[in-house]
Motif scaffolding. Sequence first.
Motif, short mmCIF file in Angstrom:
data_model
loop_
_atom_site.label_atom_id
_atom_site.label_comp_id
_atom_site.label_asym_id
_atom_site.label_seq_id
_atom_site.Cartn_x
_atom_site.Cartn_y
_atom_site.Cartn_z
N ASP A 120 38.99 40.07 40.08
CA ASP A 120 38.22 41.22 40.56
C ASP A 120 39.05 42.50 40.52
O ASP A 120 38.56 43.57 40.15
CB ASP A 120 37.70 40.97 41.97
CG ASP A 120 36.54 39.98 41.99
OD1 ASP A 120 35.96 39.71 40.91
OD2 ASP A 120 36.22 39.46 43.08
N GLU A 121 40.31 42.40 40.94
CA GLU A 121 41.18 43.58 40.94
C GLU A 121 41.48 44.06 39.52
O GLU A 121 41.62 45.27 39.28
CB GLU A 121 42.46 43.27 41.70
CG GLU A 121 42.23 43.12 43.21
CD GLU A 121 43.44 42.63 43.97
OE1 GLU A 121 43.40 42.69 45.22
OE2 GLU A 121 44.42 42.20 43.33
N GLN A 136 38.40 45.93 38.43
CA GLN A 136 38.35 47.22 39.13
C GLN A 136 39.29 48.24 38.47
O GLN A 136 38.96 49.42 38.34
CB GLN A 136 38.70 47.04 40.59
CG GLN A 136 37.62 46.33 41.41
CD GLN A 136 38.12 45.93 42.79
OE1 GLN A 136 39.20 46.32 43.23
NE2 GLN A 136 37.33 45.11 43.49
N TRP A 179 38.33 51.72 36.77
CA TRP A 179 38.98 52.97 37.18
C TRP A 179 39.40 53.79 35.97
O TRP A 179 39.19 55.01 35.93
CB TRP A 179 40.18 52.66 38.07
CG TRP A 179 40.99 53.87 38.41
CD1 TRP A 179 40.71 54.83 39.34
CD2 TRP A 179 42.22 54.28 37.78
NE1 TRP A 179 41.69 55.80 39.34
CE2 TRP A 179 42.62 55.48 38.40
CE3 TRP A 179 43.01 53.73 36.78
CZ2 TRP A 179 43.79 56.15 38.03
CZ3 TRP A 179 44.18 54.40 36.41
CH2 TRP A 179 44.55 55.60 37.03
#
Length: 347
Positions: free
Chosen positions: A173-174, A177, A181
């Motif tokens: 998930d990170e 993300q 970004w």
Amino acid sequence: MTAHKRCALSVVFVVWILLGFSDLMPAQDEHGTVKAETLSVYSEMSTDSDIVATLARGKSVRITLSVTNGNGTWCSISNIDTSKKLGFVPCNELDRQNAPSTAAAGIGGLSSLPFDPASSNQTPSRAQEHWAIAASAILSTFNRESLNTLSPGSNAVGDRHLLQNAWGISNRDELLQALDWIDQGGHRKLFSEIGARTANAAPGELAKFVSHLSAEDANSVTVAHRYHEKYSAQSIAAWDYARYINLCRWGIAAGYISEEEARPRVMHAAQILQQTFTSWRDFGENYLVGREFWSLHQTRIDGQAMRAVYERLLNDPGSLWNRTPWNLSLQPTELKKPNMAKPPSVP
């Protein structure tokens, strides 16, 4: 290995630098008109701060900055006639005219469509995939990673450690993300905002302002100011989207994303890069400017080594760049679907 943190510049610095130049620089040509019967003007970007003025319906003001924070989107306003700063108001309380568009801000890559998961039903050719890998070649070569396959050829433990320490990424998930970004603006957004804000600054004004900053932040302002005119359209898209591809490659090695998932994302970044720049030379120079903007400290440590890698990729006849034409078509082909027709019956 050398990696790149997602954002070396703090939110406090971002707001401070832009607000600071609201005083130093001529105001942007954006006006707003009060929509409500009365509008309170606050000393800070919060309704908990002091009310410093009250404006009546129809009052026109100059908008020098808009910032989105945890309290919503706020406009820094000043008097149209005197340019005296008045304070802050919620932007939605103003009827705004001449608001600058994202495209006008010159934020490279932001005018392109973000990654579309539906594109995963298309597959690149081997040559197209090699083009995308070539866009990661400066850092990948410096790190001695493979340029033959989408995975960098390193081990899962090493790349998980790299992602955690350099990007704060410890799971799937990170990783996604971080990719989002970059797609939504990355470092190019700040580069373009600072460059535009300082474009007309006199040398003395700029020197006075950066003298109050840390060496790192002063460097970022100076680099954005120096290169804004040259890269007003592209911003530092090479820096952002090369890193996007590197992240995908490390994510594969770390086990956070499969090659099948990463491939359309990598090609999405490659297409933006090819549409934004004209050659590997053009792309590479922009990447190095972005890296300098990102970190003075790291540029001092290995900036010359990175430039040497760039020049080797550019001048070595056997390099991946020289074996990969810049103008190679990156248009994907549809994945072949299995033939589901009923086989003929056997008599």
